[in-house]
Motif scaffolding. Structure first.
Motif, PDB file in Angstrom:
ATOM      1  N   LEU A   1       0.825  -1.198   0.000  1.00 21.13           N
ATOM      2  CA  LEU A   1       0.000   0.000   0.000  1.00 21.13           C
ATOM      3  C   LEU A   1       0.867   1.258   0.000  1.00 21.13           C
ATOM      4  N   VAL A   2       0.544   2.169  -0.842  1.00 26.20           N
ATOM      5  CA  VAL A   2       1.268   3.436  -0.899  1.00 26.20           C
ATOM      6  C   VAL A   2       0.319   4.535  -0.409  1.00 26.20           C
ATOM      7  N   PRO A   3       0.729   5.272   0.626  1.00 26.06           N
ATOM      8  CA  PRO A   3      -0.162   6.319   1.111  1.00 26.06           C
ATOM      9  C   PRO A   3      -0.283   7.443   0.091  1.00 26.06           C
ATOM     10  N   CYS A   4      -1.433   8.020   0.054  1.00 27.75           N
ATOM     11  CA  CYS A   4      -1.730   9.019  -0.961  1.00 27.75           C
ATOM     12  C   CYS A   4      -2.441  10.162  -0.256  1.00 27.75           C
ATOM     13  N   GLU A   5      -1.921  11.364  -0.387  1.00 24.67           N
ATOM     14  CA  GLU A   5      -2.520  12.463   0.344  1.00 24.67           C
ATOM     15  C   GLU A   5      -2.316  13.766  -0.399  1.00 24.67           C
ATOM     16  N   GLU A   6      -3.348  14.534  -0.439  1.00 21.63           N
ATOM     17  CA  GLU A   6      -3.264  15.819  -1.131  1.00 21.63           C
ATOM     18  C   GLU A   6      -4.288  16.755  -0.509  1.00 21.63           C
ATOM     19  N   MET A   7      -3.812  17.911  -0.067  1.00 21.69           N
ATOM     20  CA  MET A   7      -4.743  18.882   0.512  1.00 21.69           C
ATOM     21  C   MET A   7      -4.844  20.075  -0.420  1.00 21.69           C
ATOM     22  N   THR A   8      -6.015  20.442  -0.799  1.00 20.19           N
ATOM     23  CA  THR A   8      -6.203  21.673  -1.558  1.00 20.19           C
ATOM     24  C   THR A   8      -7.354  22.430  -0.909  1.00 20.19           C
ATOM     25  N   PRO A   9      -7.468  23.697  -1.204  1.00 17.71           N
ATOM     26  CA  PRO A   9      -8.562  24.455  -0.580  1.00 17.71           C
ATOM     27  C   PRO A   9      -9.930  23.886  -0.955  1.00 17.71           C
ATOM     28  N   HIS A  10      -9.994  23.250  -2.079  1.00 16.84           N
ATOM     29  CA  HIS A  10     -11.284  22.798  -2.577  1.00 16.84           C
ATOM     30  C   HIS A  10     -11.643  21.396  -2.090  1.00 16.84           C
ATOM     31  N   VAL A  11     -10.653  20.536  -2.093  1.00 20.74           N
ATOM     32  CA  VAL A  11     -10.917  19.135  -1.751  1.00 20.74           C
ATOM     33  C   VAL A  11      -9.658  18.511  -1.143  1.00 20.74           C
ATOM     34  N   ASN A  12      -9.847  17.663  -0.193  1.00 18.99           N
ATOM     35  CA  ASN A  12      -8.722  16.895   0.346  1.00 18.99           C
ATOM     36  C   ASN A  12      -8.852  15.444  -0.081  1.00 18.99           C
ATOM     37  N   VAL A  13      -7.711  14.851  -0.416  1.00 14.83           N
ATOM     38  CA  VAL A  13      -7.700  13.446  -0.810  1.00 14.83           C
ATOM     39  C   VAL A  13      -6.787  12.715   0.141  1.00 14.83           C
ATOM     40  N   LYS A  14      -7.227  11.560   0.598  1.00 15.24           N
ATOM     41  CA  LYS A  14      -6.431  10.803   1.554  1.00 15.24           C
ATOM     42  C   LYS A  14      -6.732   9.332   1.371  1.00 15.24           C
ATOM     43  N   GLY A  15      -5.742   8.501   1.514  1.00 15.09           N
ATOM     44  CA  GLY A  15      -6.013   7.071   1.419  1.00 15.09           C
ATOM     45  C   GLY A  15      -4.793   6.310   0.961  1.00 15.09           C
ATOM     46  N   TYR A  16      -5.046   5.176   0.334  1.00 16.91           N
ATOM     47  CA  TYR A  16      -3.959   4.325  -0.147  1.00 16.91           C
ATOM     48  C   TYR A  16      -4.213   3.891  -1.571  1.00 16.91           C
ATOM     49  N   ILE A  17      -3.111   3.731  -2.285  1.00 11.25           N
ATOM     50  CA  ILE A  17      -3.206   3.061  -3.573  1.00 11.25           C
ATOM     51  C   ILE A  17      -2.319   1.826  -3.503  1.00 11.25           C
ATOM     52  N   GLY A  18      -2.617   0.841  -4.338  1.00 12.69           N
ATOM     53  CA  GLY A  18      -1.803  -0.375  -4.355  1.00 12.69           C
ATOM     54  C   GLY A  18      -0.637  -0.187  -5.303  1.00 12.69           C
TER      55      GLY A  18
END
Ligand code: ADP
Ligand code: MG
Length: 615
Positions: A221-238
């Protein structure tokens, strides 16, 4: 002319509404699980019988309901979760239409038991086809249990429309997985008939993923995270090498609600471009957080679609987040993405910049020998001794860079995994050999593993058979010359007793006259010379365990067949077989011990080797 318009009786109105909310057992399960989560439960247990056609029960330890609320909860549009239409725009709880319980009670036999912490006695209500049959005080645990029996008992046409048990069970597991993923801090268990399918302890998302999809996701699992003013993305990709040929394991959640979106799915797959073959699908579990006023979730209760104000931005953020994650973990060289999510457009306008980006982005293609080697013998080797790709300094400290290879296991190992060598260590560096035709020695980056081949193989097979028994998934190979076996009355009775389990494992056994059975097929994965001997040996082992240990049928069968069909001491293995053995062992739930409690392997690490020589 007399008036002809009449209000529908409640029961009928409810049945019609129910058609929208409850299409199949799984949709009822979804509603009940969401109610449990909304009630603040920390433990939720699900019991399913006959794929939910006979029973779905959800037991939670949430806040419970008062007697009046319990009765009210079955009324249509009764909800404690919304007070005005303005609330509709800021909905964060799952249920908000107050229709689920009323709908379920319209088409099934429902029993609700509920108690609040502050009251000594709770309430029990039985309701069938919207008719309350019983309401009485009830003494029991705090929380709520709703059991839904005989779905569509009063709408036979709908009942006939239900699919086969395996199909309905698949839907149930899907719903369960979605809720379990979005609430990793809540403990969930799922029992099918009386067998435990899942038992998930509260914890981090990565643990939840491993709990749901298996140990081999550890380190994948590779952690995946991105914060922007509009939307936050968080989780894992394989990781790319973990990609599957089927689409199943892809999850988007928006404000913790599972959604399907082929558009956003495309954002992820396009970030994987060049790393996957066309028929492969990446694993992902991604959570988007977005201001509810920018989305429209006021859609059909069972639909999983959602509308975004600005889909393109979301697409770009997801794509960039996934690319960064792949880059940051050396799966591809990374770029320093700015948080400006419209970078795509910018590149398009600036051809020179785009060309440069494209050059930098020439991925290590999946098909290069380099990559192939990497994916079979540990992807991290791809970068050994090569220059570190450029990366965003802000995103990771130098320390993380050196440790990135084992980022998953960097987390404090929990009790269950403590004994298991970390993934990177179990990824063999190539040298495996056999000693005494009994032990497999596998070289690791930090020493050696000495594996008892027979004990290890028994463990592997045991877990596999147990799984097959749970899911009735075993496949058969047909016997060329189906043997008949005369068993004698007591063994014959025994075989009749465990017939369903034998079928689940892949044995095609049928009655063939007095005390005799015909073996038409045996499990596909067992290399058999003599089917009769295999079957008789299995029975012998089964009876032995039955008298020695008090095991339940499945446990016993899985053990017996594992014993019977495992690799034995003295069997020569080629290096491919040894690699597979090691790989499969560490994909086990419990790789440390064999069936008799002996160790499956010991580890000889470098420090002990050094100490032999006084270093
Ligand atoms: P909704 O969830 O949309 O409000 P439901 O029909 O699912 O509608 O539930 C009606 C009401 O019953 C909820 O608003 C809640 O107050 C109560 N309720 C349902 N299930 C539970 C539960 N497991 N624990 C506590 N309260 C519950
Ligand atoms: Mg609800």
């Amino acid at each position: 002319m007399s008036d002809i318009i009449q209000l529908l009786p409640d029961a009928i109105a409810n049945q019609i509404a129910a058609g929208e909310v409850v299409q199949r057992p799984a949709s009822a399960l979804k509603e009940l699980l969401e109610n449990a989560v909304d009630a603040g439960a920390t433990q939720v247990q699900v019991v399913v019988k006959e794929s939910g056609k006979q029973l779905i029960q959800v037991i939670d330890n949430g806040k419970g309901m008062s007697g009046t609320d319990a009765r009210m909860s079955f009324e249509r549009h009764a909800t404690s979760k919304i007070r005005s239409s303005a609330d509709l725009f800021s909905i964060r709880t799952f249920g908000f239409r107050g229709e689920a319980l009323a709908s379920i009670a319209a088409v099934a036999q429902v029993e609700l038991k509920t108690r609040q912490a502050e009251s000594e006695l709770g309430t029990l209500i039985q309701i069938e086809g919207s008719e309350v049959k019983k309401q009485e005080p009830f003494a029991g645990n705090v929380g709520t249990s709703v059991s839904m029996k005989n779905l569509f008992f009063n709408v036979p046409a709908r009942r006939n429309f239900l699919k086969s048990n395996p199909v309905e069970m698949r839907h149930i597991v899907d719903e369960f997985q979605r809720v379990a993923l979005s609430y990793s801090e809540i403990g969930f268990s799922l029992f099918q008939q009386d067998l435990e399918v899942y038992s998930l302890t509260p914890g981090k998302l990565s643990h939840r993923i491993v709990g749901l999809f298996g140990k081999n996701y550890q380190g994948q699992l590779v952690p995946c995270e991105e914060m922007t003013p509009h939307v936050n993305v968080k989780g894992y990709i394989g990781k790319p090498e973990n990609a599957k040929k089927t689409r199943g394991e892809q999850f988007f959640f928006v404000n913790n609600r599972f959604i399907k979106s082929s558009y956003l799915n495309h954002a992820v797959s396009s970030a994987f471009e060049g790393l996957l073959q066309p028929d492969q699908h990446p694993f992902y579990v991604l959570f988007l957080e977005i201001d509810p006023s920018h989305i429209d979730i006021n859609v059909h209760p069972t639909k999983t679609e959602i509308k975004f104000d600005d889909e393109r931005t979301i697409y770009a953020v997801i794509r960039s987040a996934v690319k960064q994650a792949l880059g940051a973990h050396h799966v591809v060289p990374s770029l320093d993405f700015s948080l400006d999510v419209n970078f795509n457009e910018k590149w398009d306008k600036d051809p020179e910049k785009k060309a440069q980006v494209d050059r930098e982005y020439s991925y290590k293609s999946f098909n290069t020998p380099e990559f192939k080697q990497a994916s079979t013998s540990g992807w991290e080797k791809l970068f050994e001794g090569t220059q570190q790709p450029s990366r965003d300094i802000n995103r990771s400290t130098p320390n993380e860079e050196t440790e990135v290879l084992t980022f998953e296991s960097r987390a404090k190992p929990d009790e269950a995994t403590e004994l298991i060598p970390r993934r990177a260590e179990t990824e063999s560096t190539g040298a495996t050999f056999q000693v005494e035709l009994s032990y497999v020695i596998a070289q690791m980056s930090t020493g050696f593993l000495i594996i008892d081949q027979q004990t290890a193989h028994e463990r592997i097979l045991y877990e596999r058979y147990l799984r097959q028994l749970k899911l009735a998934q075993g496949t058969s190979q047909q016997c060329l010359f189906p043997p008949t076996i005369n068993l004698g009355p007591s063994d014959y009775a025994l075989v009749m007793d465990i017939m369903p389990e034998l079928h689940s494992l892949g044995f095609m056994v049928s009655e063939f006259g007095k005390d005799t059975v015909l073996i038409q097929g045996v499990p596909a994965d067992i290399p058999v010379k003599n089917e009769k001997e295999l079957f008789e040996g299995l029975l012998e082992q089964y009876k032995h365990f039955k008298s020695e240990l008090s095991l339940d049928t499945r446990e016993n069968l899985a053990r017996s067949l594992a014993r019977k069909s495992s690799l034995k001491k003295g069997q020569k293995l080629n290096s491919q077989e040894m690699e597979t053995l090691v790989g499969q062992l560490f994909a086990c739930q419990n790789p440390n011990y064999g069936l008799g409690g002996n160790k499956t392997f010991v580890k000889l690490d470098l420090s002990s080797i050094h100490s032999f020589f006084g270093k």
